[in-house]
Design a protein around this motif. Sequence first.
Motif, PDB file in Angstrom:
ATOM      1  N   SER A   7       0.844  -1.204   0.000  1.00  0.00           N
ATOM      2  CA  SER A   7       0.000   0.000   0.000  1.00  0.00           C
ATOM      3  C   SER A   7       0.875   1.249   0.000  1.00  0.00           C
ATOM      4  CB  SER A   7      -0.923   0.032   1.220  1.00  0.00           C
ATOM      5  OG  SER A   7      -0.221   0.460   2.370  1.00  0.00           O
ATOM      6  N   ASP A   8       0.251   2.375  -0.268  1.00  0.00           N
ATOM      7  CA  ASP A   8       0.884   3.693  -0.095  1.00  0.00           C
ATOM      8  C   ASP A   8       2.241   3.835  -0.808  1.00  0.00           C
ATOM      9  OD1 ASP A   8      -0.907   5.212   2.109  1.00  0.00           O
ATOM     10  OD2 ASP A   8      -0.862   3.061   2.538  1.00  0.00           O
ATOM     11  N   LEU A   9       2.263   3.454  -2.093  1.00  0.00           N
ATOM     12  CA  LEU A   9       3.516   3.647  -2.846  1.00  0.00           C
ATOM     13  C   LEU A   9       3.731   5.126  -3.168  1.00  0.00           C
ATOM     14  CD1 LEU A   9       2.561   0.570  -3.475  1.00  0.00           C
ATOM     15  CD2 LEU A   9       4.457   0.692  -5.068  1.00  0.00           C
ATOM     16  N   GLY A  55      -4.481   1.185  -1.774  1.00  0.00           N
ATOM     17  CA  GLY A  55      -4.705   2.622  -1.853  1.00  0.00           C
ATOM     18  C   GLY A  55      -3.444   3.462  -1.867  1.00  0.00           C
ATOM     19  N   ASP A  56      -3.584   4.695  -2.411  1.00  0.00           N
ATOM     20  CA  ASP A  56      -2.474   5.634  -2.551  1.00  0.00           C
ATOM     21  C   ASP A  56      -1.312   5.013  -3.351  1.00  0.00           C
ATOM     22  OD1 ASP A  56      -4.098   7.295  -1.117  1.00  0.00           O
ATOM     23  OD2 ASP A  56      -2.798   7.504   0.639  1.00  0.00           O
ATOM     24  N   PHE A  57      -1.697   4.282  -4.381  1.00  0.00           N
ATOM     25  CA  PHE A  57      -0.690   3.746  -5.321  1.00  0.00           C
ATOM     26  C   PHE A  57      -0.039   4.934  -6.034  1.00  0.00           C
ATOM     27  CE2 PHE A  57      -0.059   2.050  -9.783  1.00  0.00           C
ATOM     28  CZ  PHE A  57       1.040   1.258  -9.493  1.00  0.00           C
ATOM     29  N   GLY A  88      -7.311   5.292  -2.731  1.00  0.00           N
ATOM     30  CA  GLY A  88      -7.337   5.853  -1.382  1.00  0.00           C
ATOM     31  C   GLY A  88      -7.574   7.358  -1.419  1.00  0.00           C
ATOM     32  N   ASN A  89      -7.198   8.045  -0.361  1.00  0.00           N
ATOM     33  CA  ASN A  89      -7.469   9.486  -0.300  1.00  0.00           C
ATOM     34  C   ASN A  89      -6.554  10.299  -1.208  1.00  0.00           C
ATOM     35  OD1 ASN A  89      -5.542   8.664   1.822  1.00  0.00           O
ATOM     36  ND2 ASN A  89      -5.410  10.850   2.236  1.00  0.00           N
ATOM     37  N   HIS A  90      -5.387   9.740  -1.569  1.00  0.00           N
ATOM     38  CA  HIS A  90      -4.499  10.465  -2.488  1.00  0.00           C
ATOM     39  C   HIS A  90      -4.815  10.186  -3.956  1.00  0.00           C
ATOM     40  CE1 HIS A  90      -1.352  12.626  -0.219  1.00  0.00           C
ATOM     41  NE2 HIS A  90      -1.746  11.837   0.763  1.00  0.00           N
ATOM     42  N   ASP A  91      -5.413   9.041  -4.239  1.00  0.00           N
ATOM     43  CA  ASP A  91      -5.716   8.702  -5.635  1.00  0.00           C
ATOM     44  C   ASP A  91      -7.181   8.288  -5.816  1.00  0.00           C
ATOM     45  OD1 ASP A  91      -5.503   6.329  -4.257  1.00  0.00           O
ATOM     46  OD2 ASP A  91      -4.178   5.343  -5.685  1.00  0.00           O
ATOM     47  N   LEU A 158      -9.119  -2.426   2.446  1.00  0.00           N
ATOM     48  CA  LEU A 158      -9.625  -1.086   2.762  1.00  0.00           C
ATOM     49  C   LEU A 158      -8.470  -0.083   2.862  1.00  0.00           C
ATOM     50  CD1 LEU A 158     -12.066  -1.975   5.705  1.00  0.00           C
ATOM     51  CD2 LEU A 158     -12.750  -1.287   3.390  1.00  0.00           C
ATOM     52  N   HIS A 159      -8.786   1.160   2.543  1.00  0.00           N
ATOM     53  CA  HIS A 159      -7.870   2.265   2.830  1.00  0.00           C
ATOM     54  C   HIS A 159      -8.529   3.028   3.968  1.00  0.00           C
ATOM     55  CE1 HIS A 159      -4.500   4.844   1.667  1.00  0.00           C
ATOM     56  NE2 HIS A 159      -5.256   5.864   2.017  1.00  0.00           N
ATOM     57  N   ALA A 160      -8.032   2.863   5.167  1.00  0.00           N
ATOM     58  CA  ALA A 160      -8.771   3.364   6.335  1.00  0.00           C
ATOM     59  C   ALA A 160      -7.828   3.643   7.498  1.00  0.00           C
ATOM     60  CB  ALA A 160      -9.808   2.326   6.754  1.00  0.00           C
ATOM     61  N   GLY A 187      -4.548  -0.130   4.081  1.00  0.00           N
ATOM     62  CA  GLY A 187      -3.607   0.883   3.628  1.00  0.00           C
ATOM     63  C   GLY A 187      -3.923   2.189   4.322  1.00  0.00           C
ATOM     64  N   HIS A 188      -3.040   3.135   4.212  1.00  0.00           N
ATOM     65  CA  HIS A 188      -3.145   4.523   4.678  1.00  0.00           C
ATOM     66  C   HIS A 188      -2.065   4.849   5.713  1.00  0.00           C
ATOM     67  CE1 HIS A 188      -4.670   8.502   5.295  1.00  0.00           C
ATOM     68  NE2 HIS A 188      -4.863   8.306   6.573  1.00  0.00           N
ATOM     69  N   ILE A 189      -1.870   3.972   6.711  1.00  0.00           N
ATOM     70  CA  ILE A 189      -0.810   4.208   7.689  1.00  0.00           C
ATOM     71  C   ILE A 189       0.488   3.653   7.088  1.00  0.00           C
ATOM     72  CG2 ILE A 189      -0.028   3.717  10.050  1.00  0.00           C
ATOM     73  CD1 ILE A 189      -2.598   5.437   9.925  1.00  0.00           C
TER      74      ILE A 189
HETATM   75 MN   LIG Z   1      -3.743   7.619   2.535  1.00  0.00          MN
END
Ligand SMILES: [Mn+2]
Length: 386
Positions: A7-9, A55-57, A88-91, A158-160, A187-189
Amino acid sequence: MRFLHISDLHLGKTFPVSRYGQQFAHRRRQELLDTFSRLIDFANQNQVDFILCCGDFLNSEELRVEELRNINAMIERLEHAVIVAISGNHDPQTKNSAYQKIDWSKRFYLAAPGSGRVALSAYRTIITYHSWDQKEMPEPIEIPKPSTQSGQYQILMLHADVLTKSRYLPLDAQKLSGAGFDYVALGHIHKMQCVAPNVYYSGSPEPLDFGESGEHGFMMVDVEGERRRVQFVPFSQREYRQLSVQVWENDSEMSISDRIASAIIREDPHHIYTVTLEGNYPLGARWNIEKIEDDLRYKEYFCSIEDKTRPQYDIDALYRENQGNLIGDFIGSFLRRESGAENGEKLDAERELEEKALYYGLEALLSQREPQSNPGLDNKQKREEG
Ligand SMILES: [Mn+2]
């Protein structure tokens, strides 16, 4: 079956030049892409069946078509595995989303916004997910339930945020754990952690900011009948580490830079450091920290300096010597505040801030003052100039 949970790349993230310097900011951005490329190699070489990306790939909607094509070409190098990604929240999948800009590889399956399911029947696996279409989700959602189909390995993606009640889909880790899934991939943290039985954050494969110390990588999960193995694979090119360096009043910017460089060499010059400077600086001659950082960058050592040095002087003695003048009044006003604090329970942060104000103020006042050691000479010079 074997899968990876990543996650979060934050591919395409730009690093601030003010903190990284032009060259290294550029290099670090490239390193995120290199790590994704290494991840594709890892999947090819380690019999990975599928990759979950939580998320946030992508870092933002601002990625250029050229960059997206480059990322897509890396995905095309997958020989066997497919990627199942949620946004996620960035993408988030808005109308300006970078995902809309190119046609993606068949090996890249991006889950549609909202809740849904995808079945990987070859692996008797069903993935339930929620994918984002907005930049914030301040309210929790109802936790999706696993599919009722029996004999399937059930995954929830989930992205949470299960750590704080933030605006990024706050959810309860225990509830996720009890929702009936075999594995909950979050993902997210950015820091890898197991937050409840079967509920994992993979963390980001690369650390993305100075606060993100420790190992970074991804989760690798093996499932053979009833046997499950979940392991963390460290994968980042660099780590953010902490160092503390002592300085003294007779130090110069150059001697400090050398001492920091030696400390970084002892630790490992490949990593990125937050260096805390401790000790005293000479009265009226504070070192230029940015210049020291620049100098170190030029020598290819990467650090952000936290200056915790204090001026070398005795507040009480200065107060006594300056009774009745501006400096004395200034110190006096702080001493009165200190003793006048009614409940005596002043917050540490507040005290630290006041102390800083006192030191900065004194620094300014003292630098205006005429040197006392040979006032005669100084006054004479002034008259001549005047
Ligand atoms: Mn995020």
